[in-house]
Structures are given as C-alpha cells and as structure tokens.
Design an enzyme around this catalytic site. Structure first.
Site, short mmCIF file in Angstrom:
data_model
loop_
_atom_site.label_atom_id
_atom_site.label_comp_id
_atom_site.label_asym_id
_atom_site.label_seq_id
_atom_site.Cartn_x
_atom_site.Cartn_y
_atom_site.Cartn_z
N ASP A 178 13.46 32.89 -5.81
CA ASP A 178 12.81 34.19 -6.01
C ASP A 178 12.81 34.92 -4.68
O ASP A 178 13.47 34.49 -3.71
CB ASP A 178 11.40 34.02 -6.62
CG ASP A 178 10.41 33.40 -5.65
OD1 ASP A 178 10.80 33.02 -4.53
OD2 ASP A 178 9.21 33.30 -6.03
N CYS B 130 11.25 28.70 -3.79
CA CYS B 130 10.25 29.76 -3.95
C CYS B 130 9.29 29.61 -2.78
O CYS B 130 9.60 28.93 -1.80
CB CYS B 130 9.56 29.68 -5.32
SG CYS B 130 8.61 28.20 -5.65
N THR C 236 6.36 28.08 -2.56
CA THR C 236 5.77 26.74 -2.46
C THR C 236 6.69 25.62 -2.95
O THR C 236 6.44 24.45 -2.66
CB THR C 236 4.50 26.66 -3.32
OG1 THR C 236 4.88 26.97 -4.68
CG2 THR C 236 3.44 27.65 -2.85
N HIS D 200 15.30 6.36 -7.07
CA HIS D 200 14.47 5.79 -8.14
C HIS D 200 14.32 6.70 -9.35
O HIS D 200 14.14 6.21 -10.46
CB HIS D 200 13.07 5.45 -7.61
CG HIS D 200 13.05 4.24 -6.71
ND1 HIS D 200 11.89 3.60 -6.34
CD2 HIS D 200 14.06 3.56 -6.11
CE1 HIS D 200 12.18 2.57 -5.56
NE2 HIS D 200 13.49 2.53 -5.39
N ARG E 293 7.62 28.69 2.32
CA ARG E 293 6.40 28.93 3.10
C ARG E 293 5.77 27.61 3.53
O ARG E 293 4.68 27.60 4.11
CB ARG E 293 5.41 29.76 2.28
CG ARG E 293 5.94 31.17 1.96
CD ARG E 293 5.08 31.89 0.94
NE ARG E 293 5.62 33.22 0.64
CZ ARG E 293 5.29 33.92 -0.44
NH1 ARG E 293 4.43 33.44 -1.32
NH2 ARG E 293 5.83 35.11 -0.64
N HIS F 88 15.46 1.08 -12.68
CA HIS F 88 15.08 2.49 -12.70
C HIS F 88 15.69 3.22 -13.90
O HIS F 88 15.11 4.18 -14.39
CB HIS F 88 15.50 3.15 -11.38
CG HIS F 88 14.91 2.46 -10.20
ND1 HIS F 88 13.55 2.40 -9.97
CD2 HIS F 88 15.49 1.74 -9.21
CE1 HIS F 88 13.32 1.69 -8.88
NE2 HIS F 88 14.47 1.27 -8.40
#
Ligand code: RB5
Length: 142
Positions: free
Chosen positions: A8, A65, A67, A98, A109, A133
């Site tokens: 974004d 983005c 976060t 895994h 950020r 796994h």
C-alpha cells in the site's frame, strides 16, 4: 523463482527497493502495485499477491504495509496461502522450514530497508523441511 510483490502507500518505497533487490538476487519479480504514495487500501494488494501465489502464477509473495499486519490478515484468507509477518531473520527462516510460508509480509514502519532485504533474502533462500511438518500442514483447516 517468480516472486509477486505488492504494497500500500505506506509500503510503497520499501516495495520499490525490494522489487529491485529480488531481481538482483536473480529472481523474476512481478510488481502488482501500488505505484505511488497516494493513499490506497491494503486489502486490494494483499488479495492480488495472495491470489497470484494461490493460482501458481508466482512461487512466493512479498507484501509491505505500515505494520505488515493487515497484509498478513488478508493474505491468510486466500486458500493455500500461508502468510507470515516477520521482522527478524530467525522467524523468517523457521517460517519457511517449519510452516512452508509462501507469503511474507513486512512493516515499513517497523523495520528498516537493510533488515527488510535480509529477511527477504532468507525467505527466498530457505527451504521447507517437510517430514513431520508436512503432517502438521495437512491439519490446517481448509
Ligand atoms: C496505513 O496507514 C496502515 O494502516 C497500513 O499500511 C497497514 O499498516 C495496515 O495493516
């Protein structure tokens, strides 16, 4: 490897850098946008990249983005996608080994560009270990 990348507005600059970085590593990078810092909605780009991976048009996806969190939430709604948000190299290595993660989400950020490159490199270089796994992946709800 074909890598689909998306971001974004908050992740735009980091995504631009990572597109070039992925190409420098010798992979094919498909840039699915956004194409500027004009405000956009992250679910649109998360869905595009996740769908490209789910459809086999890309082997791996990378989303950026602010976060890394919204992108991961949306990408994980696409069947066949295992998206992880990572900000350290141990986590991303284990997410491949895994969890067979096929989409990486980053927070522009949260981490700087150098760490982001190292995490992407680790993501693309690390292999799924299979074995026990695989059995656990088969237990993921559809
Ligand atoms: C945009 O301000 C921000 O909400 C977005 O980039 C992302 O961090 C959402 O999870």
């Amino acid at each position: 490897m074909i890598v689909a990348l998306g971001a974004d507005h908050a992740g735009f600059a980091m995504k631009q850098d990572l597109v070039a970085f992925v190409r420098d590593l010798g992979h094919e990078a498909h840039d699915l946008g956004t194409s500027s810092e004009e405000s956009v909605d992250y679910p649109d780009f998360a869905a595009s990249v996740a769908q490209a991976v789910a459809d086999g048009k890309a082997n791996m996806g990378v989303l950026v983005c602010g976060t890394g969190l919204g992108m991961a939430i949306v990408a994980n709604k696409i069947r066949g996608v295992r998206a992880v948000s990572c900000s350290d190299s141990y986590s991303v290595r284990m997410a491949r080994a895994h969890n067979d993660a096929n989409v990486l989400t980053l927070g522009s950020r949260v981490i700087g560009g150098g760490i982001a490159q190292e995490i992407v490199r680790q993501f693309l270089d690390s292999a799924f270990e299979g074995g026990r796994h695989s059995r656990r992946l088969e237990k993921f709800p559809a």
